[in-house]
Each structure stands twice: as structure tokens, then as C-alpha cells.
Design a protein around this motif. Structure first.
Motif, short mmCIF file in Angstrom:
data_model
loop_
_atom_site.label_atom_id
_atom_site.label_comp_id
_atom_site.label_asym_id
_atom_site.label_seq_id
_atom_site.Cartn_x
_atom_site.Cartn_y
_atom_site.Cartn_z
N UNK A 13 -17.83 3.64 -22.11
CA UNK A 13 -19.41 3.78 -22.27
C UNK A 13 -19.36 3.37 -20.47
N UNK A 14 -20.51 3.98 -19.97
CA UNK A 14 -20.67 3.48 -18.53
C UNK A 14 -20.37 1.95 -17.98
N UNK A 15 -21.22 1.19 -18.90
CA UNK A 15 -21.09 -0.20 -18.83
C UNK A 15 -19.74 -0.77 -18.61
N UNK A 16 -18.81 -0.01 -19.40
CA UNK A 16 -17.15 -0.54 -19.64
C UNK A 16 -16.49 -0.25 -18.34
N UNK A 17 -16.96 0.67 -17.57
CA UNK A 17 -16.15 1.45 -16.41
C UNK A 17 -16.10 0.54 -15.37
N UNK A 18 -14.94 0.45 -14.66
CA UNK A 18 -15.07 -0.53 -13.44
C UNK A 18 -15.87 0.13 -12.21
N UNK A 19 -16.04 1.37 -12.27
CA UNK A 19 -17.21 1.88 -11.32
C UNK A 19 -17.89 2.68 -12.10
N UNK A 20 -19.37 2.44 -11.94
CA UNK A 20 -20.19 3.41 -12.69
C UNK A 20 -20.36 4.55 -12.14
N UNK A 21 -20.07 5.59 -12.95
CA UNK A 21 -20.07 7.05 -12.35
C UNK A 21 -21.30 7.43 -11.82
N UNK A 22 -21.14 8.19 -10.58
CA UNK A 22 -22.54 8.62 -9.90
C UNK A 22 -23.43 9.69 -10.94
N UNK A 23 -22.71 10.43 -11.60
CA UNK A 23 -23.37 11.27 -12.42
C UNK A 23 -23.58 10.76 -13.95
N UNK A 24 -24.78 10.92 -14.36
CA UNK A 24 -25.30 10.86 -15.85
C UNK A 24 -25.48 12.23 -16.53
#
Ligand code: AMP
Length: 586
Positions: A13-24
């Protein structure tokens, strides 16, 4: 429905990624309006738009002035760093140089250069001057260079001593060419230059560092790249300054560029990926990028990733397959811990390669799709979206991509059809230079026809199937069979030639020529070698046939057209009686 037999690669999930992706993805795509992205550009006063301002000056005029924009590593291990501020000054100087030569808005200035810092400086200087820049692949032989310079009517050519020597024979045929500027990088070349040529260092030395970027409109032409078709000579696909908004946006969405990334695009600026994503996407996003002059060598490439702490990497399937060949163990000898995101484009990325990325470099490769004419990525795998290995991904926000049957009705999920795009995306090409008829022929029933076939699954993932024409994709470079056939028949021993793409495990396809010799000429291995040498010298090693087979005659339609698809069917061992599609050519 999944089309690949490889299981999906799930993303955290986005919250578990080291860098939050730019795009939702879902959120952005729903109700997207390009105005949102246009408003993130800087623009010139009065509503004018210039790619050079967006890529360089807007940063040089602000807090990124002293940020490194380009780390250049030369083929002999030289290193040069350039900040956005320095690039602004140097591109201003070059804009003054070409203005002093009489270049006006809309004139064409071409580059025939290796990956040198000067290539990038010239590119943006030309744009600042309001001219149209045309980069050429430095491996080209004289014929492709002549065709492109003649067709575009280029007035100035920027090149290097050894490349200049390679094309000396064609210069008298370039009636519109007024000046040649020679970049003798670090005085590597000692042979001395033609007195009629201008010297980069001398001209730059005289030029002022101040330049007021020409107020181009978003609709003015900016960059042109030649691309091969089935028939005729390559066509110059022309892009407008407006394309920059999509190059910027897709840099954010599909390459997930973030402020602190170090980015490396391995494509050469002679091809569209090398300008849209080796210049415009990273720099409009204010990033530091690596330019490596050297060619492919697995260990050298891993060394680059390690040494320059590359975090986002954009490369191509042939290179990935060559890395696979060099083994999974090799990358483990390097510290690739900074690498966090990797992408691929240019040819089908086989699912094995996507998955191999996970084992070898700790992440899958994210495939994306686009072409010279589209100017920027249109279909992509995004950081937060599960990957279906073998799929090119899903359309970017703000663009409609479809798969249709021959009546232009939507093909049902899982059924092959033509890959089409609804015209009007910002980076859409705006002409084929001097060829309106060909340009118009690409638009049918409200769609732009890409020339690719594909299918789409029930969840909107696109899967590449093949080309609908005879264009060959060898190591990610499109080769028009006609160009190669024309070169072959210029040899006195050759009566006729037919050229096809032959499947290859690394390069996807290699160029294979079937050659019928003139009466009385003997088919010998020496002649085979001679034809290889002849075409390599005229075209380039990448375009010249890798295989030549002598045949007594070539299969032709009643109107005399060489039946390339029959040659291909024979090559692939398909039953010759079963050539129903070939009858269309009769
Ligand atoms: P070019 O115009 O030289 O960039 O080549 C574009 C062509 O390369 C496309 O029309 C496709 O045939 C092929 N291509 C580009 N990206 C992909 C991809 N991700 N998968 C399959 N084919 C691709």
C-alpha cells in the motif's frame, strides 16, 4: 482475465512504500483535466511556452540554481558536472551563436552527436533561439544523415570531427545547409578541421551569456525526430513546445521522479526517448540526471548505477535481456541500494525480464508504451499499481487509448485489434515534415492509428501483440525495410532485395535480407561479406542486415511489390499454402 501465465506482482500500500508514489492512478484519472498540469509549468510572460525555459531557466532562476542538473561521465572515464545555473548560461551562449548565424524562428538546426554535454547544451540553445532541433543518431552512416538533412532543409549542423569526416561525401548534396559547427571535445581529435567549418569553442567564446528566450507559442514547432515506415524514406515527426506538459507529467507519474532522485535514461538522444526522457522529463522536474557516453557493457552499467547512486532508471528490453545474459549474480557484486524504481520502453518486455528484475536488482521493471509520434508515454505501469508481467500497463490520465477492429469498433477484452489513441493529447506530433498526406493517413474515424496491434484485458491492462506493418524493431530501433532494400540494390551485384525482421532472443528482431543477384553474378560468401560491409557503411551497423541470404528470385505480387510477409512466413517455417493474409497484397 490474465493473459500472461506469470502471476501478478503485488505492490504494497502507499503508506508502506519508502517513497510515496506521485500518482494515485484511479483518483487522478477520474475527471482529469490537463489544465492541472499546464498550471504546474512556469510559462514565459504573456502566455508563451518554451521547452528550454521549462527544463532549464525556471530552475536556474530559482532555488535549484546550484543543483546539479547533469553528471556527465565520458567514455574514457572523464567527469563533468553542470548545475542548472551553468546550463542556463551555456544554452544562452549557444542560442546567441546560432542567432549570429542568421537562424530564425522555425529554422531547423540538426545535431549529429554522441552523448556529450555539448549535445544537451546545443539542444536547449536551439530551442531558446526559437528554432527546431533535430537530433540524429551518431551511429548513422552518410545515407540516413543526407536523407534527413535534405528533407528537413536544416541550415546548421552541429557535429564532431570524426562524424564530420564520415559524412564529408554528402555535404555537397545539402543545398540548404549553411554552417557546420564542430565540437572537438577536450581536443580528443588531432586531425584538424575543415577551414570552412566553425569551431564550437571559438564561437562559444565570443558569445554573450545573456539571451532572452524567444517567445514561442505552445503551438510552435520545437523538436523533430525521423522515424521509419514500411514504404519510402523515414518521416520527420514534428512536436510542438506544448509536448512539454506531457513529458513533465509522465516523468512524475510513470517514472515517479522525485526531487532527490538521481535519474539515468540509457537512451541515445538520436531517438525520441533520449530527448523526451533523457532531457525534458527529468529536467522539467528539476532532477539530477546521469549522462553516460559509453556504450553497453553489463559491468560498466552496474558500475554507473552504483557510482552515481542512481535511484530511478529508464532502460530498454534489449539491454535488460543482455543484462540477463550476463547473469543474475553480477548485479549482486554492486551496491545498488539507492535504486528504487526501474522502467523499460521501446519493444515488448517479456514477462521473464520483468520478473528477473526482482531477483537481480531487487525490483521489477515497469514497462511502458509510446512511440515517436506520441511524443511521450501513453500507457504505463505505475509504482502503486500491481504489475501483470508482459503487460504494458494502463493509459495515463487524460488520454483515451483503445483497441479496435477493422471497422474501428472496440475489440472485446482479450481479442487482438489495432491499438489506437484519441487525438488531442498534448504531446501528439503535429506533422510529418513535408508529408501531409502520410500524416493524415494516420488518423481514421476519430482515432490516431498507432501501427501496433494489442489487446486489452477486463481490467484495462494493455498487452502488446505486434506491428501491423512490415517495420522492423531491432533492439528497440525501428528500421524501414525499404531503406535497407534501397541501399542493397545500389550495389552493382544486386538485382533485387527483400528485407524482413527475423525473431531474435536478445534484439527481438534482427534485419534479414533476401537478395537476388544480377545474371552471371556468383553467390559467394565473399559477396555476402561485401554486401554487409557496403550497407553498414551506408546506413549503420544497427540498420544494415545481420543476415543475408541469396535467393534466385523474390516472391512478388502481380503489381511487382515484393511480398515481405511471404518471405517472413518462409523464414518462420509457416506453411506456404497458408498465406491467406498475403493475398490482400495481390
Ligand atoms: P519508436 O517510434 O521508434 O519509439 O518506436 C515505437 C514502436 O516501438 C511502437 O509503435 C511499438 O511497436 C514499439 N514499442 C514501444 N514501446 C513498446 C512496449 N512497451 N512494448 C512493445 N512494443 C513497444
Amino acid at each position: 482475465m490474465t493473459i500472461s501465465s506469470f502471476p501478478p506482482i503485488h505492490k504494497p500500500s502507499r503508506d508502506d512504500m519508502p517513497v510515496a508514489p506521485n500518482l494515485e492512478y484511479a483518483k487522478t484519472r477520474a475527471g482529469f483535466d490537463w489544465q492541472q498540469m499546464y498550471s504546474e509549468l512556469d510559462w514565459l510572460p504573456g502566455g508563451y511556452l518554451n521547452k528550454a525555459h521549462e527544463a532549464i531557466d525556471r530552475h536556474a532562476n530559482g532555488p535549484r540554481r546550484d543543483k546539479i542538473a547533469m553528471i556527465w561521465e565520458g567514455k574514457n572515464g572523464e567527469r563533468e558536472d553542470y548545475t542548472f545555473g551553468q546550463l542556463k548560461t551555456l544554452t544562452n551562449k549557444f542560442a546567441n551563436v546560432i542567432k549570429s548565424l542568421g537562424i530564425e524562428t522555425g529554422d531547423r538546426v540538426f545535431l549529429f552527436m554522441d552523448r556529450l554535454p555539448e549535445t544537451y547544451i546545443a539542444f536547449f540553445g536551439i530551442l531558446k533561439a526559437g528554432a527546431v532541433v533535430g537530433p540524429l543518431f551518431s551511429a548513422f552512416g552518410p545515407d540516413p544523415v543526407r536523407d534527413r538533412l535534405q528533407d528537413s532543409g536544416a541550415k546548421v549542423l552541429v557535429t564532431q570531427p570524426e562524424l564530420r569526416r564520415r559524412i564529408t561525401g554528402i555535404i555537397p548534396e545539402l543545398f540548404e545547409l549553411q554552417h557546420i559547427i564542430i565540437v572537438n571535445k577536450n581536443n580528443r581529435d588531432t586531425e584538424g578541421r575543415d577551414m570552412a567549418d566553425l569551431d564550437w569553442d571559438e564561437e562559444m567564446g565570443k558569445a554573450s551569456t545573456d539571451f532572452d528566450t524567444v517567445r514561442t507559442s505552445q503551438y510552435d514547432y520545437s523538436v523533430m525526430h525521423y522515424t521509419s515506415g514500411t514504404t519510402g524514406k523515414p518521416k520527420g515527426a514534428v512536436h510542438r513546445h506544448q509536448a512539454v506538459v506531457q513529458q513533465y507529467a509522465t516523468g512524475k507519474w510513470a517514472l515517479d521522479l522525485h526531487e532527490d532522485d538521481v535519474y539515468w535514461c540509457t537512451a541515445d538522444p538520436g531517438w525520441v526517448t533520449g530527448t523526451s526522457y533523457g532531457m525534458l522529463a527529468p529536467w522539467t522536474n528539476g532532477l539530477t540526471q546521469l549522462i553516460y557516453e559509453g556504450g553497453f557493457r553489463a559491468s560498466a552499467w552496474y558500475e554507473m548505477l552504483q557510482k552515481h547512486k542512481v535511484s530511478v532508471w529508464y532502460t530498454a528490453p534489449t539491454a535488460i535481456r543482455m543484462l540477463m545474459k550476463a547473469g543474475e549474480e553480477l548485479p549482486h557484486r554492486y551496491d545498488l541500494s539507492r535504486l528504487r524504481y526501474s522502467c523499460s520502453v521501446g519493444e515488448p518486455l517479456n514477462p521473464e525480464a520483468v520478473v528477473w528484475g526482482e531477483k537481480a536488482i531487487g525490483m521489477p521493471f515497469h514497462d511502458n508504451w509510446w512511440q515517436t509520434e506520441t511524443g511521450a508515454i501513453l500507457v504505463a505501469n505505475y509504482p502503486e499499481m500491481d504489475i501483470r508481467p508482459g503487460s504494458m500497463g494502463r493509459p495515463i490520465p487524460g488520454v483515451e487509448v483503445g483497441v479496435v477492429d477493422e471497422n474501428f469498433d472496440p475489440a472485446p477484452p482479450g481479442v487482438d485489434g489495432n491499438l489506437v489513441v484519441r487525438p488531442g493529447w498534448p504531446s501528439m506530433f503535429h506533422s510529418y515534415w513535408n508529408n501531409t498526406e502520410m500524416y493524415n493517413s494516420r488518423f481514421r474515424k476519430g482515432w490516431y492509428v498507432t501501427g501496433d496491434s494489442a489487446r486489452v484485458d477486463e481490467d484495462g491492462y494493455f498487452w502488446f501483440v505486434g506491428r501491423t506493418d512490415d517495420v522492423i524493431n531491432t533492439a528497440g530501433h525501428l528500421v524501414g525495410p525499404f531503406e535497407v532494400e534501397s541501399a542493397l540494390i545500389e550495389h552493382p551485384a544486386v538485382a533485387e532485395a527483400g528485407v524482413i525482421g527475423k525473431p531474435d532472443p536478445i534484439a527481438m528482431e534482427i534485419v534479414k535480407a533476401f537478395v537476388a543477384l544480377k545474371d552471371g553474378v556468383e553467390a559467394t560468401p565473399a559477396l555476402q561479406r561485401e554486401l554487409t560491409r557496403f550497407t553498414r557503411q551506408k546506413l549503420s551497423a544497427g540498420v544494415a542486415p545481420r543476415e543475408i541470404e541469396f535467393v534466385p528470385t523474390l516472391p512478388k505480387t502481380r503489381s511487382g511489390k515484393i511480398m515481405r510477409r511471404l518471405l517472413k512466413a518462409r523464414e518462420l517455417g509457416l506453411p506456404e499454402g497458408d498465406t491467406s493474409t498475403l493475398e490482400e497484397e495481390e
